[in-house]
Scaffold this active site. Structure first.
Site, PDB file in Angstrom:
ATOM      1  N   ASN A  62       0.845  -1.211   0.000  1.00  0.00           N
ATOM      2  CA  ASN A  62       0.000   0.000   0.000  1.00  0.00           C
ATOM      3  C   ASN A  62       0.874   1.253   0.000  1.00  0.00           C
ATOM      4  OD1 ASN A  62       0.607  -0.746   2.724  1.00  0.00           O
ATOM      5  ND2 ASN A  62      -1.092   0.463   3.496  1.00  0.00           N
ATOM      6  N   GLU A  64       0.458   5.242   0.536  1.00  0.00           N
ATOM      7  CA  GLU A  64      -0.452   6.315   0.971  1.00  0.00           C
ATOM      8  C   GLU A  64       0.035   7.672   0.458  1.00  0.00           C
ATOM      9  OE1 GLU A  64      -1.088   5.797   5.197  1.00  0.00           O
ATOM     10  OE2 GLU A  64      -2.255   3.976   4.826  1.00  0.00           O
ATOM     11  N   CYS A  73      -4.181   0.747  -2.366  1.00  0.00           N
ATOM     12  CA  CYS A  73      -4.043  -0.523  -1.649  1.00  0.00           C
ATOM     13  C   CYS A  73      -2.964  -1.399  -2.284  1.00  0.00           C
ATOM     14  CB  CYS A  73      -5.354  -1.294  -1.700  1.00  0.00           C
ATOM     15  SG  CYS A  73      -6.720  -0.567  -0.817  1.00  0.00           S
ATOM     16  N   GLU A  75      -3.107  -4.567  -2.983  1.00  0.00           N
ATOM     17  CA  GLU A  75      -3.608  -5.519  -3.984  1.00  0.00           C
ATOM     18  C   GLU A  75      -3.691  -4.882  -5.358  1.00  0.00           C
ATOM     19  OE1 GLU A  75      -4.795  -4.788  -1.004  1.00  0.00           O
ATOM     20  OE2 GLU A  75      -6.027  -6.390  -0.159  1.00  0.00           O
ATOM     21  N   CYS A 112     -10.291  -5.099   0.190  1.00  0.00           N
ATOM     22  CA  CYS A 112     -11.433  -4.189   0.267  1.00  0.00           C
ATOM     23  C   CYS A 112     -12.306  -4.357  -0.983  1.00  0.00           C
ATOM     24  CB  CYS A 112     -10.961  -2.744   0.404  1.00  0.00           C
ATOM     25  SG  CYS A 112     -10.338  -2.026  -1.129  1.00  0.00           S
ATOM     26  N   CYS A 115     -10.746  -3.317  -4.310  1.00  0.00           N
ATOM     27  CA  CYS A 115      -9.726  -4.285  -4.759  1.00  0.00           C
ATOM     28  C   CYS A 115     -10.394  -5.546  -5.306  1.00  0.00           C
ATOM     29  CB  CYS A 115      -8.777  -4.627  -3.619  1.00  0.00           C
ATOM     30  SG  CYS A 115      -7.601  -3.304  -3.275  1.00  0.00           S
TER      31      CYS A 115
HETATM   32  N1  THU Z   1      -5.372  -1.309   2.465  1.00  0.00           N
HETATM   33  C1  THU Z   1      -4.852  -2.176   1.566  1.00  0.00           C
HETATM   34  O1  THU Z   1      -3.693  -2.028   1.145  1.00  0.00           O
HETATM   35  N2  THU Z   1      -5.621  -3.211   1.159  1.00  0.00           N
HETATM   36  C2  THU Z   1      -6.905  -3.423   1.553  1.00  0.00           C
HETATM   37  O2  THU Z   1      -7.574  -4.303   1.024  1.00  0.00           O
HETATM   38  C3  THU Z   1      -7.472  -2.611   2.628  1.00  0.00           C
HETATM   39  C4  THU Z   1      -6.714  -1.416   3.011  1.00  0.00           C
HETATM   40  C5  THU Z   1      -4.564  -0.172   2.895  1.00  0.00           C
HETATM   41  C6  THU Z   1      -5.036   1.156   2.359  1.00  0.00           C
HETATM   42  C7  THU Z   1      -4.497   2.102   3.389  1.00  0.00           C
HETATM   43  O3  THU Z   1      -3.161   2.435   3.037  1.00  0.00           O
HETATM   44  C8  THU Z   1      -4.484   1.302   4.666  1.00  0.00           C
HETATM   45  O4  THU Z   1      -4.581  -0.050   4.290  1.00  0.00           O
HETATM   46  C9  THU Z   1      -5.611   1.639   5.631  1.00  0.00           C
HETATM   47  O5  THU Z   1      -6.839   1.579   5.009  1.00  0.00           O
END
Ligand code: THU
Length: 160
Positions: A62, A64, A73, A75, A112, A115
């Site tokens: 991930n 940010e 994310c 994925e 999520c 994704c």
């Molecule tokens: N996140 C993911 O990388 N994958 C997911 O399926 C759920 C959330 C990350 C996004 C963000 O950087 C952090 O987790 C908190 O939501």
């Protein structure tokens, strides 16, 4: 009016040692991918590893951003890397792992909704389901059989 049943199957493992060697290795790769997670805001670090049919493993983590919605994310970072660098590859499975510096993640962290939708497109295109494995820092590991099973009544290109 009629009621229909739709069902999906998942395997819940109590310990990573119960996974096949291939699955254990892929989860370890997801853990390695997590090292490049850039999550200064959520402190929630996610790694994903995608296994292609020819044995290639593609990492994603991930990423940010100070403008929060501009982050991405793990994925989708990984699947878009597959789409752009290995456009004709067949995906066998994806493993996902997440940890947090704020708490112990003791539940499996599934992808999520966005994704799932993104991964589904690739599964439908290759006409072969691919497995999704996910875990937290400790606790159980979930393995599902396909994206279709994770996203019933989904939207796809047939509507367009
Ligand atoms: N996140 C993911 O990388 N994958 C997911 O399926 C759920 C959330 C990350 C996004 C963000 O950087 C952090 O987790 C908190 O939501």
């Amino acid at each position: 009016m009629k009621k229909i049943n739709f069902s999906s199957q998942a395997i819940i493992y109590d310990d990573i040692s119960e996974l096949s060697i291939e699955d254990q290795n892929l989860m370890e790769e997801a853990n390695v991918a997590k090292n490049s997670s850039y999550a200064p805001y959520s402190k929630f670090n996610v790694g994903a590893a995608i296994l292609l049919e020819d044995g290639t493993i593609v990492h994603g983590s991930n990423q940010e951003n100070a403008a929060y919605p501009s982050g991405m994310c793990a994925e989708r970072v990984a699947i878009w890397k597959v789409g752009s660098e290995y456009p004709n590859a067949i995906i066998k499975k994806i493993a996902i792992i997440a940890t947090s510096s704020l708490k112990t993640v003791d539940k499996p962290v599934g992808p999520c909704g966005a994704c799932r939708q993104t991964l589904l497109e690739y599964e439908l295109n290759q006409k072969t389901p691919f497995e999704v494995l996910f875990m937290g820092e400790v606790g159980k590991i979930v393995k599902t059989t396909s994206l279709v099973s994770l996203l019933p009544f989904s939207f796809d290109s047939s509507y367009l």
